[in-house]
Design an enzyme around this catalytic site. Sequence first.
Site, PDB file in Angstrom:
ATOM      1  CD  GLU A   1      -2.266   1.395   2.858  1.00  0.00           C
ATOM      2  OE1 GLU A   1      -2.468   2.528   3.331  1.00  0.00           O
ATOM      3  OE2 GLU A   1      -2.559   0.345   3.461  1.00  0.00           O
TER       4      GLU A   1
ATOM      5  CB  THR B   1      -4.649   8.047   2.524  1.00  0.00           C
ATOM      6  OG1 THR B   1      -3.721   7.458   3.449  1.00  0.00           O
ATOM      7  CG2 THR B   1      -5.251   9.271   3.203  1.00  0.00           C
TER       8      THR B   1
ATOM      9  CE  LYS C   1      -6.891   1.891   7.894  1.00  0.00           C
ATOM     10  NZ  LYS C   1      -6.404   2.869   6.887  1.00  0.00           N
TER      11      LYS C   1
ATOM     12  N   GLY D   1      -0.810   1.202  14.990  1.00  0.00           N
ATOM     13  CA  GLY D   1      -0.162   0.695  16.191  1.00  0.00           C
ATOM     14  C   GLY D   1       0.052  -0.801  16.187  1.00  0.00           C
TER      15      GLY D   1
ATOM     16  N   GLY E   1       2.747  -0.327   9.444  1.00  0.00           N
ATOM     17  CA  GLY E   1       3.228   0.959   8.970  1.00  0.00           C
ATOM     18  C   GLY E   1       4.614   1.272   9.480  1.00  0.00           C
TER      19      GLY E   1
END
Length: 209
Positions: free
Chosen positions: A42, A71, A131, A161, A181
Amino acid sequence: MMHPVPWPRVRRSLIAILRGIHPDEVEVIVETLIDSGFELIEVPLNSPDPFVSIERLCKRFGNDCHIGAGTVLNATDCARVADLGGRLTVSPNVDADVLAMAQARQLVTMPGVFSPTEACLALRCGASALKFFPASVLGPSGIAAQLAVLPKETVVGAVGGVSEKNLAAYRAVGIRVFGLGSSLYRPGMTALEVREAALTSVHAYDGLG
């Protein structure tokens, strides 16, 4: 309503979220991730020149893994991802227009949800997966409480997180997909650093059984 595009059948449902990545580094970083065992990539659209990165990735790795955008906030951007060869769209929210466009273009979708109302709306709009975001706020117990009222076949992911340190806690309550991430990639990291982080995550995922 069209049937949801099914969640892809991959060996590991680990999404590499490459927020802030630049087009000039994206190929070497993603090659490293693929070699380490990732199949879902992504590129968030608030990264520098994200569509350039997505186009390059789709041309080089489009047959090897699912390349897509994060996003994704409007249908126009969703269509552009499809035009470039992307197969995955991830959003922080539920937007019916984005989900309709994604279905029309046969893109896998993963909208962000936080409540049962949002989760049910996303499913009604044809989401491939949910998600739960930010997962760090809800925690495994908060997500588990919502899973009790969702269809059993719902593909559920945790993002925000999430790292190799807490995969087991989320898997224990029924989470199948994990978005990684900053634990995996941060701007400025070398390919070697990303490889080390990726292998650590893959090892943790494979240990879940």
